[in-house]
Design a protein around this motif. Structure first.
Motif, PDB file in Angstrom:
ATOM      1  N   VAL A   1      -9.455  23.017  -4.512  1.00 11.17           N
ATOM      2  CA  VAL A   1      -8.710  22.019  -3.727  1.00 11.17           C
ATOM      3  C   VAL A   1      -9.598  20.807  -3.456  1.00 11.17           C
ATOM      4  O   VAL A   1      -9.160  19.666  -3.575  1.00 11.17           O
ATOM      5  N   ARG A   2     -10.903  21.067  -3.144  1.00 14.01           N
ATOM      6  CA  ARG A   2     -11.833  19.957  -2.848  1.00 14.01           C
ATOM      7  C   ARG A   2     -11.936  19.015  -4.052  1.00 14.01           C
ATOM      8  O   ARG A   2     -11.809  17.799  -3.917  1.00 14.01           O
ATOM      9  N   VAL A   3     -12.115  19.636  -5.255  1.00 13.38           N
ATOM     10  CA  VAL A   3     -12.215  18.823  -6.471  1.00 13.38           C
ATOM     11  C   VAL A   3     -10.909  18.044  -6.681  1.00 13.38           C
ATOM     12  O   VAL A   3     -10.908  16.839  -6.956  1.00 13.38           O
ATOM     13  N   SER A   4      -9.782  18.733  -6.517  1.00 15.27           N
ATOM     14  CA  SER A   4      -8.475  18.079  -6.729  1.00 15.27           C
ATOM     15  C   SER A   4      -8.296  16.915  -5.765  1.00 15.27           C
ATOM     16  O   SER A   4      -7.857  15.827  -6.164  1.00 15.27           O
ATOM     17  N   LEU A   5      -8.625  17.139  -4.486  1.00 16.89           N
ATOM     18  CA  LEU A   5      -8.455  16.081  -3.486  1.00 16.89           C
ATOM     19  C   LEU A   5      -9.391  14.904  -3.801  1.00 16.89           C
ATOM     20  O   LEU A   5      -8.991  13.741  -3.650  1.00 16.89           O
ATOM     21  N   GLY A   6     -10.601  15.219  -4.274  1.00 16.60           N
ATOM     22  CA  GLY A   6     -11.558  14.169  -4.632  1.00 16.60           C
ATOM     23  C   GLY A   6     -11.022  13.318  -5.772  1.00 16.60           C
ATOM     24  O   GLY A   6     -11.023  12.085  -5.714  1.00 16.60           O
ATOM     25  N   VAL A   7     -10.519  14.011  -6.819  1.00 13.04           N
ATOM     26  CA  VAL A   7      -9.952  13.296  -7.972  1.00 13.04           C
ATOM     27  C   VAL A   7      -8.766  12.453  -7.503  1.00 13.04           C
ATOM     28  O   VAL A   7      -8.604  11.282  -7.883  1.00 13.04           O
ATOM     29  N   ALA A   8      -7.939  13.062  -6.635  1.00 12.31           N
ATOM     30  CA  ALA A   8      -6.755  12.341  -6.124  1.00 12.31           C
ATOM     31  C   ALA A   8      -7.181  11.085  -5.377  1.00 12.31           C
ATOM     32  O   ALA A   8      -6.578  10.025  -5.535  1.00 12.31           O
ATOM     33  N   LEU A   9      -8.261  11.199  -4.591  1.00 17.40           N
ATOM     34  CA  LEU A   9      -8.716  10.047  -3.809  1.00 17.40           C
ATOM     35  C   LEU A   9      -9.174   8.914  -4.737  1.00 17.40           C
ATOM     36  O   LEU A   9      -8.815   7.745  -4.526  1.00 17.40           O
ATOM     37  N   ILE A  10      -9.904   9.296  -5.791  1.00 17.58           N
ATOM     38  CA  ILE A  10     -10.359   8.264  -6.744  1.00 17.58           C
ATOM     39  C   ILE A  10      -9.145   7.586  -7.385  1.00 17.58           C
ATOM     40  O   ILE A  10      -9.057   6.356  -7.454  1.00 17.58           O
ATOM     41  N   ALA A  11      -8.173   8.420  -7.812  1.00 20.01           N
ATOM     42  CA  ALA A  11      -6.965   7.866  -8.449  1.00 20.01           C
ATOM     43  C   ALA A  11      -6.240   6.927  -7.491  1.00 20.01           C
ATOM     44  O   ALA A  11      -5.785   5.839  -7.874  1.00 20.01           O
ATOM     45  N   VAL A  12      -6.122   7.344  -6.218  1.00 21.80           N
ATOM     46  CA  VAL A  12      -5.423   6.529  -5.221  1.00 21.80           C
ATOM     47  C   VAL A  12      -6.133   5.192  -5.039  1.00 21.80           C
ATOM     48  O   VAL A  12      -5.505   4.132  -4.980  1.00 21.80           O
ATOM     49  N   LEU A  13      -7.478   5.219  -4.994  1.00 28.93           N
ATOM     50  CA  LEU A  13      -8.239   3.979  -4.768  1.00 28.93           C
ATOM     51  C   LEU A  13      -8.110   3.025  -5.965  1.00 28.93           C
ATOM     52  O   LEU A  13      -7.921   1.822  -5.783  1.00 28.93           O
ATOM     53  N   VAL A  14      -8.160   3.598  -7.178  1.00 25.07           N
ATOM     54  CA  VAL A  14      -8.006   2.748  -8.376  1.00 25.07           C
ATOM     55  C   VAL A  14      -6.620   2.116  -8.387  1.00 25.07           C
ATOM     56  O   VAL A  14      -6.447   0.915  -8.584  1.00 25.07           O
ATOM     57  N   LYS A  15      -5.598   2.956  -8.123  1.00 23.09           N
ATOM     58  CA  LYS A  15      -4.210   2.474  -8.110  1.00 23.09           C
ATOM     59  C   LYS A  15      -4.036   1.420  -7.020  1.00 23.09           C
ATOM     60  O   LYS A  15      -3.326   0.424  -7.200  1.00 23.09           O
ATOM     61  N   LEU A  16      -4.695   1.656  -5.886  1.00 29.14           N
ATOM     62  CA  LEU A  16      -4.602   0.718  -4.762  1.00 29.14           C
ATOM     63  C   LEU A  16      -5.131  -0.652  -5.178  1.00 29.14           C
ATOM     64  O   LEU A  16      -4.520  -1.686  -4.900  1.00 29.14           O
ATOM     65  N   ALA A  17      -6.253  -0.649  -5.890  1.00 31.95           N
ATOM     66  CA  ALA A  17      -6.849  -1.923  -6.342  1.00 31.95           C
ATOM     67  C   ALA A  17      -5.890  -2.634  -7.294  1.00 31.95           C
ATOM     68  O   ALA A  17      -5.649  -3.842  -7.177  1.00 31.95           O
ATOM     69  N   LEU A  18      -5.285  -1.866  -8.234  1.00 34.20           N
ATOM     70  CA  LEU A  18      -4.350  -2.461  -9.200  1.00 34.20           C
ATOM     71  C   LEU A  18      -3.112  -3.016  -8.493  1.00 34.20           C
ATOM     72  O   LEU A  18      -2.658  -4.122  -8.773  1.00 34.20           O
ATOM     73  N   ASP A  19      -2.578  -2.207  -7.542  1.00 31.67           N
ATOM     74  CA  ASP A  19      -1.373  -2.632  -6.804  1.00 31.67           C
ATOM     75  C   ASP A  19      -1.665  -3.870  -5.966  1.00 31.67           C
ATOM     76  O   ASP A  19      -0.835  -4.771  -5.865  1.00 31.67           O
ATOM     77  N   ALA A  20      -2.850  -3.891  -5.335  1.00 33.08           N
ATOM     78  CA  ALA A  20      -3.196  -5.032  -4.481  1.00 33.08           C
ATOM     79  C   ALA A  20      -3.281  -6.297  -5.328  1.00 33.08           C
ATOM     80  O   ALA A  20      -2.784  -7.352  -4.937  1.00 33.08           O
ATOM     81  N   SER A  21      -3.853  -6.164  -6.530  1.00 30.44           N
ATOM     82  CA  SER A  21      -3.965  -7.344  -7.388  1.00 30.44           C
ATOM     83  C   SER A  21      -2.575  -7.785  -7.861  1.00 30.44           C
ATOM     84  O   SER A  21      -2.270  -8.974  -7.911  1.00 30.44           O
ATOM     85  N   ALA A  22      -1.682  -6.806  -8.182  1.00 23.90           N
ATOM     86  CA  ALA A  22      -0.313  -7.147  -8.598  1.00 23.90           C
ATOM     87  C   ALA A  22       0.434  -7.822  -7.451  1.00 23.90           C
ATOM     88  O   ALA A  22       1.165  -8.798  -7.663  1.00 23.90           O
ATOM     89  N   ALA A  23       0.247  -7.293  -6.227  1.00 26.56           N
ATOM     90  CA  ALA A  23       0.937  -7.858  -5.059  1.00 26.56           C
ATOM     91  C   ALA A  23       0.464  -9.292  -4.835  1.00 26.56           C
ATOM     92  O   ALA A  23       1.264 -10.187  -4.570  1.00 26.56           O
ATOM     93  N   TRP A  24      -0.839  -9.505  -4.967  1.00 24.91           N
ATOM     94  CA  TRP A  24      -1.402 -10.843  -4.776  1.00 24.91           C
ATOM     95  C   TRP A  24      -0.796 -11.823  -5.789  1.00 24.91           C
ATOM     96  O   TRP A  24      -0.352 -12.905  -5.456  1.00 24.91           O
ATOM     97  N   ARG A  25      -0.733 -11.380  -7.067  1.00 22.64           N
ATOM     98  CA  ARG A  25      -0.164 -12.236  -8.125  1.00 22.64           C
ATOM     99  C   ARG A  25       1.300 -12.542  -7.843  1.00 22.64           C
ATOM    100  O   ARG A  25       1.753 -13.674  -7.950  1.00 22.64           O
ATOM    101  N   ALA A  26       2.063 -11.490  -7.433  1.00 18.72           N
ATOM    102  CA  ALA A  26       3.505 -11.662  -7.197  1.00 18.72           C
ATOM    103  C   ALA A  26       3.751 -12.655  -6.067  1.00 18.72           C
ATOM    104  O   ALA A  26       4.606 -13.530  -6.167  1.00 18.72           O
ATOM    105  N   PHE A  27       2.989 -12.534  -4.975  1.00 16.33           N
ATOM    106  CA  PHE A  27       3.235 -13.409  -3.825  1.00 16.33           C
ATOM    107  C   PHE A  27       2.746 -14.833  -4.103  1.00 16.33           C
ATOM    108  O   PHE A  27       3.354 -15.796  -3.655  1.00 16.33           O
ATOM    109  N   ARG A  28       1.666 -14.938  -4.870  1.00 13.08           N
ATOM    110  CA  ARG A  28       1.124 -16.269  -5.152  1.00 13.08           C
ATOM    111  C   ARG A  28       2.095 -17.058  -6.030  1.00 13.08           C
ATOM    112  O   ARG A  28       2.258 -18.252  -5.892  1.00 13.08           O
TER     113      ARG A  28
END
Lengths: 114, 323
Positions: B287-314
């Motif tokens: 579970v620890r490994v899975s949660l760790g991998v999930a956290l990395i995936a969430v952070l990467v996705k968050l960065a991509l989404d934030a950049s998409a949101a910035w582009r969309a609003f701009r």
């Protein structure tokens, strides 16, 4: 799959729908009750069954294009319809539209048959 | 013969709105009697019963005749139909996905007590209820004249043509999964054994109690994102903003959750307490490994989404692709 006859019948009805209103409004420049209106239209070559005519008369009256009154004639109460002033004005505009559309469609059809 | 005409008129009258009944029936009576008189004048004799019957048959079924006097003769009209059909397909798809997921889980977890099937009503009942509800909503929208508002749109609402859109099937399946998850999370359906390994009873540990509402909120946001993807695929800005919100929420849950250290509790009637603890530690590691991998995936996705949101609003929402 609808047959050719079904397709033709559907298209014929669509084609007739708008022109029937024009014919009814035109015929009601003089007063009629339902039965004589239907006869007059039939004599002029525009057949319309009462299932279509009476609801149409009510709609046109609700739209203010016709006026009606109940009167006794030949020992029976009959509802007489006549074109209202507003109906007369609308009919005038529709006739112009009809003439223009007719001329355009005619021109297209003649062009295509050449 | 006049008895037949009166019976016919009464039948038409019964199907007419009460306010117009007397008036319409009186007019139809005059029409019929005029037609009979004209026919009799032609023949020079009274009509036979058979001829009167034929005359009425020509007029058509009383229900149809009366129906023509009604303004609206359909439940869902041509204007509402495309909306009704589009919504119906999605709703039935979601219902089907919920049942497929639930049944698959039941089989996978060997849920012998049939708790899922007890918690969910029969699939046929649910499909019929869904069909009825969507249709009733469409009928109401039709009668209340909401169609125009429902179809209001702007070209900006349309998704970009080359956008990497997810398929409807994918979105609907995810919605189904999310609904089943929420039902399980709130205890409306349960699996008798989280992991069906032999004699082990594996349950979530007490650490999860703190995260009950955050996880529920995360799932609801996820569900909202998917529903919005179906209803308003062109709202790229809103999608990006919601995705960023989901990412932040996910990170806010995963980081403290990772610190918990113990996520499952294992018990067994057959194994010794030490052996059960050993198994528990092994599962916790996974579970620890899975949660760790999930956290990395969430952070990467968050960065991509934030950049998409910035582009969309701009660039002003859905027209980003035109820039």
């Amino acid at each position: 799959m609808p047959s050719d006859a079904d397709i033709f019948e559907t298209l014929r009805q669509e084609l007739r729908r708008g022109s029937l209103i024009l014919a009814v409004l035109g015929q009601l420049r003089s007063e009629h009750y339902g039965y004589t209106l239907r006869r007059a239209l039939g004599d002029a070559g525009v057949e319309i069954d009462e299932g279509a005519l009476y609801p149409m008369l009510r709609r046109l009256e609700a739209q203010g294009l016709l006026t009606s009154e109940w009167r006794e004639e030949e020992r029976r109460n009959k509802r007489f319809y006549r074109l209202s002033d507003e109906g007369g004005a609308v009919l005038g505009r529709l006739v112009k539209e009809w003439a223009s559309l007719n001329a355009s469609v005619d021109a297209i059809l003649k062009g295509n048959t050449r | 013969m006049s008895d037949l005409i009166e019976r016919y008129l009464a039948a038409v009258g019964r199907a007419l709105p009460e306010g117009q009944r007397a008036d319409i029936v009186a007019e139809l009576r005059d029409e019929l009697l005029s037609a009979v008189e004209a026919r009799e004048a032609e023949l020079g004799r009274p009509l036979t019963v058979g001829e009167a019957e034929a005359l009425l048959l020509e007029r058509g079924n009383p229900l149809v005749v009366a129906g023509r006097f009604r303004q609206v003769q359909y439940l869902v009209g041509p204007e509402m139909f495309p909306m009704w059909w589009a919504v119906l397909k999605v709703v039935l798809g979601v219902v089907a996905a919920v049942y497929v997921v639930a049944i698959a889980l039941e089989i996978a977890f060997q849920n012998s007590d049939g708790a899922i099937r007890v918690a969910l009503p029969g699939v046929f009942t649910t499909l019929m209820t869904a069909f009825g509800s969507v249709t009733l909503a469409a009928v109401a929208a039709e009668r209340l004249g909401w169609a125009r508002a429902l179809y209001r749109w702007t070209p900006r609402d349309l998704p970009p043509p080359r956008a990497k859109a997810r398929s409807t099937f994918e979105i609907v399946t995810e919605i189904g999964l999310e609904i089943v998850f929420l039902l399980w999370w709130f205890g409306l359906i349960r699996f008798s054994n989280l992991v069906p390994w032999g004699e082990l009873e594996v349950e979530l540990s007490a650490a999860w109690a703190t995260f009950f509402w955050p996880v529920a909120l995360y799932s609801v946001v996820e569900l909202a994102i998917n529903l919005l993807a179906l209803a308003r695929p062109g709202w790229t800005g809103v999608h990006a903003a919601l995705s960023v919100g989901r990412g932040l929420l996910g990170a806010a849950i995963l980081i403290p959750l990772l610190r918990a250290g113990n996520w499952v509790s294992v018990s067994s009637a057959k194994l010794s307490a030490e052996r059960a603890l050993e198994v528990q530690a092994n599962i916790d590691l996974v579970v620890r490994v899975s949660l760790g991998v999930a956290l990395i995936a969430v952070l990467v996705k968050l960065a991509l989404d934030a950049s998409a949101a910035w582009r969309a609003f701009r660039t002003g929402g859905g027209v980003a692709h035109l820039a």
